[in-house]
Motif scaffolding. Sequence first.
Motif, short mmCIF file in Angstrom:
data_model
loop_
_atom_site.label_atom_id
_atom_site.label_comp_id
_atom_site.label_asym_id
_atom_site.label_seq_id
_atom_site.Cartn_x
_atom_site.Cartn_y
_atom_site.Cartn_z
N ALA A 92 -6.53 4.00 -4.23
CA ALA A 92 -6.23 5.14 -3.37
C ALA A 92 -4.98 4.80 -2.57
N ARG A 93 -4.14 5.81 -2.35
CA ARG A 93 -2.87 5.59 -1.67
C ARG A 93 -2.87 6.29 -0.31
N ARG A 94 -2.30 5.60 0.67
CA ARG A 94 -2.10 6.25 1.96
C ARG A 94 -0.80 5.76 2.59
N ASP A 95 -0.33 6.54 3.52
CA ASP A 95 0.89 6.18 4.24
C ASP A 95 0.48 5.31 5.42
N SER A 96 0.92 4.06 5.41
CA SER A 96 0.55 3.15 6.51
C SER A 96 1.55 3.24 7.66
N GLY A 97 2.46 4.22 7.56
CA GLY A 97 3.41 4.46 8.65
C GLY A 97 4.84 4.47 8.15
#
Lengths: 115, 115
Positions: A92-97
């Motif tokens: 799963a991919r997310r924007d860590s900032g």
Amino acid sequence: QQQVKQSPQSLIVQKGGISIINCAYENTAFDYFPWYQQFPGKGPALLIAIRPDVSEKKEGRFTISFNKSAKQFSLHIMDSQPGDSATYFCAARRDSGGSNYKLTFGKGTLLTVNP
Amino acid sequence: SAVISQKPSRDICQRGTSLTIQCQVDSQVTMMFWYRQQPGQSLTLIATANQGSEATYESGFVIDKFPISRPNLTFSTLTVSNMSPEDSSIYLCSVRRSSESYEQYFGPGTRLTVT
């Protein structure tokens, strides 16, 4: 803290059967869900992926089903073949900032398809 | 997709020595990453290799142990320093074309055994 939970750890299927691998997540910030296939001694290969705005994606014998409300997604391999025997990882991919997107991987499922 | 090669493909090293792993991509990519995969385990991100600046390390990984270089948009190196048997793993280079790209690809890996 494991952010993507994958099951089962291992799976044995007869040739021609359906292989089903499940993943669950908690973080609603995830925006992309790929599956990787890894053969022994090789790097993971991107197999199929889905974004949360669709509930299903099919490519050949491989289908991802996505349930946004349940925060679950699964890989279905139809007409499983011995050549499908490999380890499968969901991610799963997310924007860590700052558009710094990172993949979080499940622990993997070792699939064995018996002839 | 991207064609990624790594050198060496495998190595056996003695405790206390260092090994530099090379990653070459067939086209320019913005994002390059280094992962570790311990035997039978999932993939753990070591660091993001940044062109022209210091790599960004994940929690638990430090520059002194895993120095990384990224001289251009197609090449990166990872050094495993002062190795111990606990460093025995597969080290994987991974790329995305841009910071926003969804697809992420992996190299074939470098299998490291430390004796």
